[in-house]
Scaffold this motif. Structure first.
Motif, PDB file in Angstrom:
ATOM      1  N   SER A   1       0.848  -1.193   0.000  1.00  0.00           N
ATOM      2  CA  SER A   1       0.000   0.000   0.000  1.00  0.00           C
ATOM      3  C   SER A   1       0.882   1.242   0.000  1.00  0.00           C
ATOM      4  CB  SER A   1      -0.896   0.011   1.238  1.00  0.00           C
ATOM      5  OG  SER A   1      -0.098   0.180   2.411  1.00  0.00           O
ATOM      6  N   LYS A   2       0.277   2.389  -0.266  1.00  0.00           N
ATOM      7  CA  LYS A   2       1.028   3.647  -0.207  1.00  0.00           C
ATOM      8  C   LYS A   2       1.626   3.860   1.182  1.00  0.00           C
ATOM      9  CE  LYS A   2      -0.921   6.645  -3.781  1.00  0.00           C
ATOM     10  NZ  LYS A   2      -1.555   7.963  -4.013  1.00  0.00           N
ATOM     11  N   LYS A   3       0.861   3.533   2.202  1.00  0.00           N
ATOM     12  CA  LYS A   3       1.356   3.699   3.571  1.00  0.00           C
ATOM     13  C   LYS A   3       2.570   2.819   3.814  1.00  0.00           C
ATOM     14  CE  LYS A   3      -0.880   2.108   7.308  1.00  0.00           C
ATOM     15  NZ  LYS A   3      -1.878   2.020   8.403  1.00  0.00           N
ATOM     16  N   GLU A   4       2.520   1.604   3.308  1.00  0.00           N
ATOM     17  CA  GLU A   4       3.657   0.687   3.485  1.00  0.00           C
ATOM     18  C   GLU A   4       4.895   1.200   2.747  1.00  0.00           C
ATOM     19  OE1 GLU A   4       1.577  -3.673   4.148  1.00  0.00           O
ATOM     20  OE2 GLU A   4       1.513  -2.774   2.152  1.00  0.00           O
TER      21      GLU A   4
ATOM     22  N   ALA B   1       5.663   4.364   2.273  1.00  0.00           N
ATOM     23  CA  ALA B   1       6.205   5.438   3.110  1.00  0.00           C
ATOM     24  C   ALA B   1       6.977   4.866   4.293  1.00  0.00           C
ATOM     25  CB  ALA B   1       5.071   6.342   3.595  1.00  0.00           C
TER      26      ALA B   1
ATOM     27  N   PHE C   1       5.794  10.332   3.899  1.00  0.00           N
ATOM     28  CA  PHE C   1       4.351  10.342   3.698  1.00  0.00           C
ATOM     29  C   PHE C   1       3.959  11.417   2.689  1.00  0.00           C
ATOM     30  CE2 PHE C   1      -0.087   9.930   4.899  1.00  0.00           C
ATOM     31  CZ  PHE C   1      -0.167   8.630   5.368  1.00  0.00           C
TER      32      PHE C   1
ATOM     33  N   PHE D   1       1.968  10.621  -0.654  1.00  0.00           N
ATOM     34  CA  PHE D   1       0.540  10.944  -0.597  1.00  0.00           C
ATOM     35  C   PHE D   1       0.187  12.351  -1.069  1.00  0.00           C
ATOM     36  CE2 PHE D   1       0.527   7.276   2.206  1.00  0.00           C
ATOM     37  CZ  PHE D   1      -0.734   6.716   2.018  1.00  0.00           C
TER      38      PHE D   1
ATOM     39  N   LEU E   1      -1.388  15.614   8.806  1.00  0.00           N
ATOM     40  CA  LEU E   1      -1.055  14.223   9.074  1.00  0.00           C
ATOM     41  C   LEU E   1      -0.906  13.992  10.570  1.00  0.00           C
ATOM     42  CD1 LEU E   1       0.004  11.358   8.284  1.00  0.00           C
ATOM     43  CD2 LEU E   1       2.277  12.403   8.048  1.00  0.00           C
TER      44      LEU E   1
ATOM     45  N   LEU F   1      -1.293   7.934  11.498  1.00  0.00           N
ATOM     46  CA  LEU F   1      -1.101   8.128  10.064  1.00  0.00           C
ATOM     47  C   LEU F   1      -2.415   8.473   9.347  1.00  0.00           C
ATOM     48  CD1 LEU F   1       1.597   5.470   9.107  1.00  0.00           C
ATOM     49  CD2 LEU F   1       1.867   7.781  10.037  1.00  0.00           C
ATOM     50  N   GLU F   2      -3.435   8.800  10.109  1.00  0.00           N
ATOM     51  CA  GLU F   2      -4.639   9.356   9.499  1.00  0.00           C
ATOM     52  C   GLU F   2      -4.291  10.746   8.954  1.00  0.00           C
ATOM     53  OE1 GLU F   2      -7.669   9.403  12.450  1.00  0.00           O
ATOM     54  OE2 GLU F   2      -7.831   7.221  12.560  1.00  0.00           O
ATOM     55  N   HIS F   3      -4.911  11.108   7.829  1.00  0.00           N
ATOM     56  CA  HIS F   3      -4.581  12.390   7.230  1.00  0.00           C
ATOM     57  C   HIS F   3      -5.798  12.971   6.534  1.00  0.00           C
ATOM     58  CE1 HIS F   3      -3.812   9.224   4.293  1.00  0.00           C
ATOM     59  NE2 HIS F   3      -4.010  10.104   3.336  1.00  0.00           N
TER      60      HIS F   3
END
Length: 395
Positions: free
Chosen positions: A151-154, A156, A177, A181, A190, A195-197
């Motif tokens: 994923s994008k988070k992974e 980062a 991030f 993102f 952020l 890591l919620e944004h």
């Protein structure tokens, strides 16, 4: 759009490998509007990707485990076996890449050989996170070309881990991030814990963000950065010993710090005081953006610089000079140091039609004071990492 950079990366690939690249990727640098040094301290940050990029020209090597990089701007090459266990080497730019491979290997996934040439418009050492662009751009490339399903988070987090383990900088997650993102004309609030944004329009009502590059980078950046982390940990442990229910700095008040100042000592107290105030400033900055109030945003930026210079003590004479001179201009709403500190850039909220005049004025003053020709970067807020093909971006 970015044609010059893309052509430079393609030409570098052709020169290094005597063939044509199969893929072009752009990985952006970032600015941080406000929220400095809180990304590793339970805080919120307000970054955005910018239209300065590392451009990667890439070709897969079928049935090969060799990965070869050509850093066009440095005129340096490096090859390694991408299936072997990696260890840090003497070339720092290489370590960001090897760290990515190491993190992917630890996840249990495998990748194959590549040829990559890259060139950049992100000035190194200026606080615009060229390292995060390099790490995350490479991780993104591997993810796409070898279908790793990260994923994008992974991606980062892989970039952050590379910086921790192979570059030796215990950075927070913000830089990586933002590079992954980013969204055009949007800033991102952020939460560095969850890591919620959330995105907010970057409407500045006739003002723009201009960067003044001091063109200095004092050698104690990494040691100073890590020292600040230790100072903060001292303060955090003392806070928790008196207030076991407090889990992070968001729950700490200035009153609590004043009460514990004697136990902490001056150094830890100052570091923690800056963090508590900066976390609140980020929330206020989001309010300023939401209400289309650039004047308030500018005041908050300036308050941040005062804290970075006097409480967190990561500024330097050159950056303090640039900020002070900028704030003498009526058409500048706010200015502050940006990035890890001890050099790099200041970020300035400047009336658009006065930006050139102000930049020339400060350039002249800076040259007289320090004998250094500073650089000026006008930036636009852009998309995060993307592949470029046939004059179109694939996001």
């Amino acid at each position: 759009m970015h044609t010059t950079l893309i052509n430079a990366a393609k030409a570098a690939f052709q020169s290094a490998f005597q063939s044509e690249p199969e893929h072009i990727f752009l990985s952006p640098g970032r600015i941080n509007i406000i929220g400095e040094h809180v990304d590793y301290n339970d805080g919120y940050v307000l970054p955005a990707a910018i239209d300065k990029y590392i451009c990667f020209a890439v070709k897969k090597q079928q049935d090969s485990e060799t990965c070869t990089f050509f850093a066009a701007d440095l005129n340096e090459s490096f090859s390694f076996n991408i299936s072997e266990k990696q260890s840090p080497v003497g070339q720092m730019w290489v370590n960001y890449l090897l760290g990515v491979v190491d993190a992917i290997q630890e996840s249990g996934k495998t990748v194959g050989g590549l040829q990559i040439a890259f060139s950049s418009t992100i000035p190194m050492g200026s606080g615009l996170s060229s390292s995060a662009a390099l790490e995350c751009g490479f991780a993104y490339i591997l993810n796409i070309l070898f279908d790793l399903q990260f994923s994008k988070k992974e991606i980062a987090l892989i970039g952050q881990k590379a910086e921790h383990t192979f570059a030796g900088v215990q950075c927070g997650i913000m830089d990586q991030f933002a590079s992954v993102f980013g969204k055009e004309n949007k800033v991102m609030m952020l939460d560095c814990n969850s890591l919620e944004h959330q995105y907010y329009d970057a409407q500045l009502n006739g003002y723009s963000l201009v960067l003044f590059d001091s063109c200095v980078k004092h050698t104690h950046l990494t040691s100073g950065y890590n020292d600040r982390r230790k100072d903060v940990e001292v303060g955090k442990e003392i806070i928790k010993s008196h207030y076991p229910g407090i889990l992070n700095f968001r729950q700490v008040t200035e009153e609590i710090l004043t009460e514990l100042k004697e136990d902490m000592g001056d150094l830890a107290y100052k570091r923690c005081l800056y963090l508590v105030k900066e976390i609140k400033r980020v929330e206020e900055a989001v309010k300023a953006l939401s209400e289309n109030n650039p004047e308030y945003l500018g005041r908050l930026m300036t308050e941040t610089h005062t804290g970075l210079s006097q409480e967190y003590e990561v500024s330097c004479n050159e950056i303090d000079f640039l900020v002070e001179e900028a704030l003498k201009e009526e058409s500048v709403l706010g200015a502050r140091m940006m990035g890890g500190g001890f050099g790099g850039c200041s970020i300035n909220l400047v009336k658009e039609d006065q930006a050139d005049r102000i930049s020339r004025n400060i350039e002249e003053k800076y040259r007289k004071a320090f004998g250094i020709d500073m650089k000026v970067y006008k930036i636009n807020i852009s998309e995060g990492i993307k592949e470029y093909t046939d004059n179109e971006f694939i996001i």
